[in-house]
Design a protein around this motif. Sequence first.
Motif, PDB file in Angstrom:
ATOM      1  N   ILE A 366      39.939  45.954  50.251  1.00 22.36           N
ATOM      2  CA  ILE A 366      39.101  45.744  49.082  1.00 22.36           C
ATOM      3  C   ILE A 366      38.156  44.581  49.381  1.00 22.36           C
ATOM      4  N   VAL A 367      36.866  44.782  49.142  1.00 22.04           N
ATOM      5  CA  VAL A 367      35.889  43.708  49.308  1.00 22.04           C
ATOM      6  C   VAL A 367      35.485  43.217  47.924  1.00 22.04           C
ATOM      7  N   GLU A 368      35.754  41.950  47.663  1.00 26.71           N
ATOM      8  CA  GLU A 368      35.386  41.331  46.385  1.00 26.71           C
ATOM      9  C   GLU A 368      34.380  40.224  46.630  1.00 26.71           C
ATOM     10  N   ASP A 369      33.542  39.938  45.617  1.00 24.59           N
ATOM     11  CA  ASP A 369      32.611  38.834  45.770  1.00 24.59           C
ATOM     12  C   ASP A 369      33.250  37.499  45.422  1.00 24.59           C
ATOM     13  N   SER A 370      34.261  37.501  44.551  1.00 25.00           N
ATOM     14  CA  SER A 370      34.914  36.253  44.154  1.00 25.00           C
ATOM     15  C   SER A 370      36.216  36.584  43.444  1.00 25.00           C
ATOM     16  N   ILE A 371      37.113  35.609  43.407  1.00 24.03           N
ATOM     17  CA  ILE A 371      38.324  35.687  42.585  1.00 24.03           C
ATOM     18  C   ILE A 371      38.353  34.417  41.749  1.00 24.03           C
ATOM     19  N   ILE A 372      38.388  34.572  40.445  1.00 22.61           N
ATOM     20  CA  ILE A 372      38.387  33.401  39.579  1.00 22.61           C
ATOM     21  C   ILE A 372      39.795  33.133  39.052  1.00 22.61           C
ATOM     22  N   ARG A 373      40.298  33.986  38.167  1.00 21.59           N
ATOM     23  CA  ARG A 373      41.662  33.810  37.677  1.00 21.59           C
ATOM     24  C   ARG A 373      42.628  34.784  38.309  1.00 21.59           C
ATOM     25  N   GLY A 374      42.141  35.942  38.711  1.00 25.17           N
ATOM     26  CA  GLY A 374      42.966  36.864  39.485  1.00 25.17           C
ATOM     27  C   GLY A 374      43.811  37.819  38.691  1.00 25.17           C
ATOM     28  N   THR A 375      43.881  37.670  37.368  1.00 28.23           N
ATOM     29  CA  THR A 375      44.830  38.478  36.604  1.00 28.23           C
ATOM     30  C   THR A 375      44.423  39.947  36.538  1.00 28.23           C
ATOM     31  N   THR A 376      43.131  40.227  36.362  1.00 32.31           N
ATOM     32  CA  THR A 376      42.702  41.623  36.366  1.00 32.31           C
ATOM     33  C   THR A 376      42.795  42.191  37.770  1.00 32.31           C
ATOM     34  N   GLY A 377      42.497  41.370  38.774  1.00 36.42           N
ATOM     35  CA  GLY A 377      42.653  41.812  40.144  1.00 36.42           C
ATOM     36  C   GLY A 377      44.086  42.212  40.446  1.00 36.42           C
ATOM     37  N   LYS A 378      45.013  41.473  39.881  1.00 41.30           N
ATOM     38  CA  LYS A 378      46.436  41.793  40.081  1.00 41.30           C
ATOM     39  C   LYS A 378      46.770  43.174  39.543  1.00 41.30           C
ATOM     40  N   SER A 379      46.267  43.490  38.355  1.00 47.12           N
ATOM     41  CA  SER A 379      46.557  44.797  37.766  1.00 47.12           C
ATOM     42  C   SER A 379      45.869  45.913  38.540  1.00 47.12           C
TER      43      SER A 379
END
Length: 479
Positions: A366-379
């Motif tokens: 997965i290529v992301e531009d940034s991770i701020i809090r990460g909670t949605t990314g976790k789901s």
Amino acid sequence: MQTQIPSIDEPEFYKPRHECGVCGIFNHPDAAKLAYFALYALQHRGQESAGIAASDGSHVNIYKAMGLVPDVFSEEHLQELKGHISIGHVRYSTTGASSVVNTQPLLVRHRGHTLAVAHNGNLVNARELRHKLEEQGSIFQTTMDSEVVLHLMARSAWQGLDTALQYAFSSIKGAFSMILMTEDCLVAVRDPDGFRPLCLGRILNDDGSEGWVVASETCALDLINAEYVRDVEPGEMLIVCNEGLRSIFPWPKQTPHHCIFEHVYFARPDSEVFGINVYRARKEMGKLLAREANIDADLVMPFPDSGNYAALGYAQESGIPLEFGVIRNHYVGRTFIQPTQSMRDFSVRVKLNPVRSLLKGKRIIIVEDSIIRGTTGKSRVAALRRAGAKEVHMVVSCPPTRHACYYGIDFPSTSQLVACGRNEEEIAEYLGLDSLHYLSLEKLVEATGLSRDKFCLACFDGIYPVKPDTSFCKEALEK
């Protein structure tokens, strides 16, 4: 009363909230309509409210409301905004509460004259200035930091526009790409650090006359067929009147500190920002990320639309096929407006849906531009696992975001950033990943083509070019 900050388990802080977008039109018979289309192009910079003020040379009218640009303005509204000069604003609140009273442009009438202002950025000494002005009798109508500029200008307005501008802006500190409008002039002001972008364009009217456009990004010029002329320089006050254009440079010249997050996330990829093509910069970030990460996998994918361009660069450099492993539903509203946690979770799921047959048994990056809090990314990582992904790796086209921004980006407080106090392995474990790799700060800067000293990198390295009020919060001005 301070508004409670949502908990780390709420998904709305998955990405930093957008800032604001501003535009100004001078010498066009349909100035308000041009501002409308310019704001349409800048909608990505703020989806909370929109407003336009227009002048016919003697009278100023204004209309603004909460909502997206096409929802706020009707043809009737634009017809009522008569004049050849206009300024416009789209907002996401970084200071001041989210309410109609804080929508911009802000407009005041003082001693028979009218002044309107549209501001992108944050003033780091706004609270201090506000208290001083209130002690001296000023009455504020909003909780916006931008309003202090209007009060400061009113104090010396009788000495003329140039003097009022220099008096007001000599007092303020922080990030400001600001457009002001009087009955007969347009003024663009950019802070000496040049944190936020601002550009100047020229438009040819049907009668052969020349009009001028100022906007946050060049994509706004493209939409209204305006020709890009140049950026408003850091530390420049550009005054556009019937006599033509003239500039004042009241601050000592210094090395700018452009916000590098404009290239990572905020600006539209079809814009030229700080003299750099955003699309090219993001693609280059992906290429450099592929060289640093060097992960063996079956496919590369973004979570649309945030990582699309870095993912393209990553795939081209690594030779791993680019696929869209999740499909975005473009008709879903923003997750944080839902009234209950269960409905917010539902919106996260319905916004992006995995392509199961593509992901089953595959090793994916997965290529992301940034991770701020990460909670949605976790789901979302969990959803890919449920879809049958064999391995899930994530690469991020910027370094870990570990520090708050005080210059116009609504990052949560430092303690709520997922990278605060965690290393890459701990963040990977929290997100449920097999591995996680961030682009190094050196390679991020390299991707832009500019030197490191030209950027503000405070959200990554904690070095703030302008000393911030560290007690500042979004609601600080309401106290």
